[in-house]
Design an enzyme around this catalytic site. Structure first.
Site, PDB file in Angstrom:
ATOM      1  N   ASN A  71      14.609  15.816   4.159  1.00 18.07           N
ATOM      2  CA  ASN A  71      14.323  17.142   4.696  1.00 18.07           C
ATOM      3  C   ASN A  71      14.130  17.021   6.202  1.00 18.07           C
ATOM      4  OD1 ASN A  71      14.290  18.306   2.109  1.00 18.07           O
ATOM      5  ND2 ASN A  71      12.131  17.778   1.824  1.00 18.07           N
ATOM      6  N   HIS A  78      11.587  10.099   6.184  1.00 18.25           N
ATOM      7  CA  HIS A  78      11.464   9.543   4.831  1.00 18.25           C
ATOM      8  C   HIS A  78      12.602  10.008   3.959  1.00 18.25           C
ATOM      9  CE1 HIS A  78       9.110  13.256   5.201  1.00 18.25           C
ATOM     10  NE2 HIS A  78       9.404  13.521   3.938  1.00 18.25           N
ATOM     11  N   LEU A  79      13.023   9.116   3.084  1.00 13.72           N
ATOM     12  CA  LEU A  79      13.997   9.445   2.042  1.00 13.72           C
ATOM     13  C   LEU A  79      13.213   9.707   0.764  1.00 13.72           C
ATOM     14  CD1 LEU A  79      15.767   7.897   4.140  1.00 13.72           C
ATOM     15  CD2 LEU A  79      16.918   6.803   2.219  1.00 13.72           C
ATOM     16  N   HIS A  80      13.409  10.884   0.171  1.00 14.30           N
ATOM     17  CA  HIS A  80      12.867  11.125  -1.170  1.00 14.30           C
ATOM     18  C   HIS A  80      13.862  10.518  -2.163  1.00 14.30           C
ATOM     19  CE1 HIS A  80       9.934  14.473  -0.250  1.00 14.30           C
ATOM     20  NE2 HIS A  80      10.703  14.593   0.808  1.00 14.30           N
TER      21      HIS A  80
HETATM   22  P1  AMP Z   1       8.673  16.496   3.228  1.00 18.64           P
HETATM   23  O1  AMP Z   1       8.308  17.875   2.771  1.00 18.64           O
HETATM   24  O2  AMP Z   1      10.129  16.165   3.051  1.00 18.64           O
HETATM   25  O3  AMP Z   1       8.172  16.232   4.623  1.00 18.64           O
HETATM   26  O4  AMP Z   1       7.958  15.519   2.232  1.00 18.64           O
HETATM   27  C1  AMP Z   1       6.679  14.983   2.439  1.00 18.64           C
HETATM   28  C2  AMP Z   1       6.253  14.406   1.118  1.00 18.64           C
HETATM   29  O5  AMP Z   1       5.137  13.560   1.362  1.00 18.64           O
HETATM   30  C3  AMP Z   1       5.818  15.442   0.093  1.00 18.64           C
HETATM   31  O6  AMP Z   1       6.640  15.325  -1.064  1.00 18.64           O
HETATM   32  C4  AMP Z   1       4.356  15.066  -0.200  1.00 18.64           C
HETATM   33  O7  AMP Z   1       4.018  15.230  -1.550  1.00 18.64           O
HETATM   34  C5  AMP Z   1       4.314  13.613   0.225  1.00 18.64           C
HETATM   35  N1  AMP Z   1       3.000  13.127   0.616  1.00 18.64           N
HETATM   36  C6  AMP Z   1       2.147  13.703   1.495  1.00 18.64           C
HETATM   37  N2  AMP Z   1       1.018  12.968   1.608  1.00 18.64           N
HETATM   38  C7  AMP Z   1       1.181  11.893   0.798  1.00 18.64           C
HETATM   39  C8  AMP Z   1       0.376  10.770   0.459  1.00 18.64           C
HETATM   40  N3  AMP Z   1      -0.845  10.575   0.988  1.00 18.64           N
HETATM   41  N4  AMP Z   1       0.856   9.865  -0.434  1.00 18.64           N
HETATM   42  C9  AMP Z   1       2.073  10.037  -0.988  1.00 18.64           C
HETATM   43  N5  AMP Z   1       2.896  11.074  -0.717  1.00 18.64           N
HETATM   44  C10 AMP Z   1       2.447  12.003   0.158  1.00 18.64           C
END
Ligand code: AMP
Length: 130
Positions: A101, A114-116
């Protein structure tokens, strides 16, 4: 949940401060770690959208895909290889989805690239909610 992520993405922005993911990499915030090497770190998403949902991040604090530099070419390829390796390790033998994203319209809420990696069930296409 998706609406919540959209709301977060409206106000999130790059910051000069350490990102939450840098704090995770440094062990200041706990996580369920999947993988680590000198360039990359992977851990389970705290708000999983599927049976398996983890994030692959560079240790270098790149804010987002639209901010990458040509000098990041090797690192970006490495992140894809790590995603593939970790997907195998997590048992995603039937396939999975990799998502990046970017920015507000892309619904980015954490400004550390980050890569999901999402899988463990049959996913639909196109993604609901666009
Ligand atoms: P994005 O919306 O693509 O920026 O994704 C950020 C992702 O980070 C979301 O899916 C969140 O659930 C995840 N996230 C946020 N804080 C943490 C955390 N402390 N540990 C693991 N995942 C997280």
């Amino acid at each position: 949940m998706a609406e919540n992520e959209q709301a977060k993405a409206q106000t999130a922005s790059p910051s000069a401060e350490e990102s939450i993911f840098t704090k995770i990499i440094n062990g200041q915030i706990p996580c369920k770690k999947v993988y680590e090497d000198d360039q990359a770190f992977a851990f389970h998403d705290i708000n999983a959208t599927a049976p398996v949902h983890f994030l692959v991040v560079p240790k270098k604090p790149i804010t987002q895909l639209s901010a990458v530099d040509p000098s990041d070419e090797q690192l970006l390829g490495h992140l894809m290889l790590v995603a593939s390796k970790c997907a195998k390790q997590e048992g995603l033998d039937e396939g999975y989805r990799v998502v990046v994203n970017d920015g507000k319209h892309g619904c980015q809420s954490v400004y550390h690239l980050h890569l999901h990696v999402i899988g463990g069930k049959q996913l639909g296409w196109p993604p609901t909610g666009n």
